[in-house]
Enzyme design. Structure first.
Site, PDB file in Angstrom:
ATOM      1  N   GLU A   1      34.047  15.777  33.386  1.00 10.75           N
ATOM      2  CA  GLU A   1      33.139  15.625  34.538  1.00 10.75           C
ATOM      3  C   GLU A   1      32.427  14.271  34.497  1.00 10.75           C
ATOM      4  O   GLU A   1      31.198  14.180  34.501  1.00 10.75           O
ATOM      5  CB  GLU A   1      32.156  16.803  34.616  1.00 10.75           C
ATOM      6  CG  GLU A   1      32.880  18.118  34.832  1.00 10.75           C
ATOM      7  CD  GLU A   1      31.999  19.298  35.248  1.00 10.75           C
ATOM      8  OE1 GLU A   1      30.772  19.196  35.191  1.00 10.75           O
ATOM      9  OE2 GLU A   1      32.568  20.332  35.631  1.00 10.75           O
ATOM     10  N   GLU A  22      33.326  26.331  24.589  1.00 15.02           N
ATOM     11  CA  GLU A  22      32.379  25.223  24.480  1.00 15.02           C
ATOM     12  C   GLU A  22      31.260  25.587  23.512  1.00 15.02           C
ATOM     13  O   GLU A  22      30.947  26.768  23.305  1.00 15.02           O
ATOM     14  CB  GLU A  22      31.798  24.933  25.877  1.00 15.02           C
ATOM     15  CG  GLU A  22      30.808  23.768  25.902  1.00 15.02           C
ATOM     16  CD  GLU A  22      30.501  23.269  27.314  1.00 15.02           C
ATOM     17  OE1 GLU A  22      30.871  23.936  28.293  1.00 15.02           O
ATOM     18  OE2 GLU A  22      29.878  22.191  27.413  1.00 15.02           O
ATOM     19  N   GLN A  69      34.453  31.063  30.387  1.00 13.05           N
ATOM     20  CA  GLN A  69      34.896  30.574  29.099  1.00 13.05           C
ATOM     21  C   GLN A  69      35.361  31.776  28.273  1.00 13.05           C
ATOM     22  O   GLN A  69      35.324  32.892  28.759  1.00 13.05           O
ATOM     23  CB  GLN A  69      33.781  29.822  28.398  1.00 13.05           C
ATOM     24  CG  GLN A  69      33.317  28.589  29.170  1.00 13.05           C
ATOM     25  CD  GLN A  69      32.420  27.656  28.345  1.00 13.05           C
ATOM     26  OE1 GLN A  69      32.173  27.872  27.160  1.00 13.05           O
ATOM     27  NE2 GLN A  69      31.919  26.613  28.996  1.00 13.05           N
ATOM     28  N   GLU A  82      38.636  24.046  34.324  1.00  9.22           N
ATOM     29  CA  GLU A  82      37.445  24.914  34.377  1.00  9.22           C
ATOM     30  C   GLU A  82      37.490  25.689  35.683  1.00  9.22           C
ATOM     31  O   GLU A  82      37.534  25.080  36.769  1.00  9.22           O
ATOM     32  CB  GLU A  82      36.147  24.106  34.288  1.00  9.22           C
ATOM     33  CG  GLU A  82      35.878  23.558  32.904  1.00  9.22           C
ATOM     34  CD  GLU A  82      34.500  22.925  32.773  1.00  9.22           C
ATOM     35  OE1 GLU A  82      33.556  23.350  33.462  1.00  9.22           O
ATOM     36  OE2 GLU A  82      34.392  21.976  31.959  1.00  9.22           O
TER      37      GLU A  82
HETATM   38  O1  AHR Z   1      31.482  25.706  31.830  1.00  9.04           O
HETATM   39  C1  AHR Z   1      30.159  25.302  31.902  1.00  9.04           C
HETATM   40  C2  AHR Z   1      29.997  23.864  32.364  1.00  9.04           C
HETATM   41  O2  AHR Z   1      30.431  23.731  33.680  1.00  9.04           O
HETATM   42  C3  AHR Z   1      30.792  22.831  31.618  1.00  9.04           C
HETATM   43  O3  AHR Z   1      30.184  22.419  30.444  1.00  9.04           O
HETATM   44  C4  AHR Z   1      30.859  21.701  32.597  1.00  9.04           C
HETATM   45  O4  AHR Z   1      31.986  20.904  32.426  1.00  9.04           O
HETATM   46  C5  AHR Z   1      30.826  22.400  33.933  1.00  9.04           C
HETATM   47  O5  AHR Z   1      29.936  21.812  34.798  1.00  9.04           O
END
Ligand code: AHR
Length: 524
Positions: A206, A58, A378, A329
């Site tokens: 989300e 991200e 991530q 995620e």
């Molecule tokens: O991974 C960090 C954040 O966690 C992401 O941007 C979001 O989708 C989630 O709440």
């Protein structure tokens, strides 16, 4: 078996176990206990979708900027601006797909700002992550180049929250159309003649929260509308992932499946592991005691319940299991490292995270009939990352090593196992001490991965092998003396796998001396 034979067998197993233990790092002073496992290699299960080993990058903190993208003029060695050390490390993992550009960022990202000459790209504020100015120097072409460099497939997340249907529709045309059309020609003008393949696309992120605070009934219709205009251009078929629930919001899954199940290919699920379950004080990544170790593992094992419960709802509407659950995620989420920007989510990564990774990957593989994919959060410098960087310095994390060791399961056929494990007990709480998964690859090799969650006890795992004639066993182990062992830029190899000598084969019995707090992968 006669009594004398049993005694002789037990003596041999215990001697082998003791010898094997002495060959491994001394991580435990407590007497070993036993687990039994039956590996049913003659009753193959579903193929393990490689997408379970997906990643997530991200525009957040130093994941993209500094971690992946340093720019063409950087003194850090790079290819077209993408750092070479990171690419080399990631290539080793055989990553099936990378989700980008978010996360929450995806719903404020406007793809047209990230194409064309870099110096002319408009800037924006990354309102979710630190309020920093995003200069859009890493955009569509740079991401696709990154995917090609590490040998993976893009999983693009489209903007539903603050974007438009037209914007998403045109991005898909820009990316995947080979026609003599306005958007394909704009791509050509920007230096890419051939269309890219984009086989995975998320329609928002989300949407119940940062992606628009929608109700499931409303989002179901929004998904249907956006999805209608995500076109499959010749030669490109898109697997469409609807934004799913967070953790235990079963109603979201129910409504989405009822109202849009027929239109989607996949439905996502997000679940993060917090040692404390308190978002205001999550706990430190490195400074923790055994109670926090235990709590983290207990909370991460909840993934199994969540996948089971969401899958059961999906079964109601989709008994053929056409719609995949995409856990796009997941991972550990701690307090940021002291002194770092709270909006950058930078955290260290210890042996505890390696155990968490092993447990979750086993859970996804166990549910291979429904779980289409998963994306750890991530990839670099953010949350439970594979890689940490600091300027020109780089180190891989214990989590990286689990992905590297487990890559043998990707695309292999899962093999059922029956496991009887002792518990790891702490105070009033207990969790299973051993977790395991097995698969057979296309070359016929059987791989068995094992995790010992107990930081104090080694475990003798006696495995009965059915339906496989094993001639030899080799393996690697990831462990350390301390629960919070981790790699730093000065000591990048403090936690890394070493050859495992604790497995012995006798006819169809495999005995494994599984060290305390370890991850082991064996090849038969
Ligand atoms: O991974 C960090 C954040 O966690 C992401 O941007 C979001 O989708 C989630 O709440």
């Amino acid at each position: 078996m006669k009594t004398t034979a049993v005694i002789s067998y037990l003596f041999t197993a215990v001697t082998a176990f003791a010898a094997a233990l002495s060959a491994q790092p001394a991580t435990s002073s407590v007497a070993p206990v036993g687990a039994t496992l039956v590996l049913k290699a003659g009753q193959p299960g579903p193929v393990i979708n490689p997408n379970i080993y997906g990643q997530f990058a991200e525009h957040l903190g130093h994941c993209i900027y500094g971690g992946i993208w340093v720019g063409e003029n950087s003194p850090i060695p790079n290819t077209r601006g993408i750092r070479s050390d990171v690419v080399a490390a990631l290539r080793e993992l055989h990553i099936p797909n990378v989700r980008w550009p978010g996360g929450c960022f995806a719903d404020e990202y406007h793809w047209r700002d990230g194409i064309g000459p870099r110096e002319q790209r408009p800037r924006m504020i990354n309102t979710t992550w630190g309020g920093v100015v995003e200069d859009n120097s890493f955009g569509t072409h740079e991401f696709m180049d990154f995917c090609e460099q590490i040998g993976t497939r893009p999983y693009v997340c489209g903007n539903v929250g603050s974007g438009s249907v037209r914007e998403m529709m045109e991005w898909v045309e820009y990316l995947t159309s080979g026609a003599d059309s306005p958007l394909a020609n704009l791509r050509r003008k920007n230096g890419r003649d051939q269309p890219w393949k984009v086989s995975l696309m998320a329609i928002g992120n989300e949407s119940w929260g940062c992606g628009g605070n929608m109700r499931p009934e409303y989002y179901a219709d929004v998904f249907r509308r956006y999805n209608t205009f995500v076109k499959n251009y010749p030669g490109n078929d898109i697997y469409r992932v609807a934004g799913g629930s967070s953790g235990d919001d079963m109603n979201w899954t129910n409504v989405l499946m009822a109202m849009a199940g027929k239109q989607m290919n996949g439905l996502s699920l997000h679940y993060y592991t917090l040692p404390t379950r308190d978002w205001k004080k999550k706990g430190s990544a490195t400074e923790f005691d055994e109670a926090a170790w235990f709590a983290t593992l207990r909370h991460t094992l909840r993934m199994d319940e969540l996948v089971t419960q969401h899958a059961a709802i999906m079964d109601k509407y989709d008994p053929e299991k056409r719609v995949g659950l995409v856990v796009d995620e997941w991972g550990d989420w701690y307090d940021v490292e002291p002194g770092t920007n709270p909006g950058f989510l930078y955290q260290q990564n210890t042996l505890r995270d390696a155990i968490v990774a092993g447990l979750n990957l086993h859970i996804f593989q166990k549910h291979a009939d429904r779980v289409f994919g998963a994306n750890i959060a991530q990839m670099v410098n953010v949350l439970q990352s594979m890689i940490l960087t600091d300027g020109p310095k780089m180190t891989v994390t214990p989590t990286y090593w689990v992905f590297e060791m487990y890559k043998v399961h990707q695309g292999a056929t899962s093999l059922p196992i029956e496991l009887t494990t002792p518990d790891y007990v702490l105070g009033e709480g207990k969790i299973p001490a051993v977790s395991a998964a097995a698969s057979r690859d296309t070359a016929g090799k059987v791989h068995l991965s094992l995790v010992n969650t107990d930081p104090n006890r080694s475990i003798a795992v006696t495995c009965q092998l059915e339906g496989v004639v094993a001639k030899a066993v080799t393996g690697r182990v990831l462990t350390a003396t301390d629960m919070n062992a981790h790699n730093t830029f000065d000591a990048p190899n403090a936690v890394q796998p070493v050859p495992f000598t604790g497995a012995t084969l006798a006819n169809s019995t495999l005995t494994v001396a599984l060290p305390a707090k370890s991850v082991v992968v064996l090849e038969l």
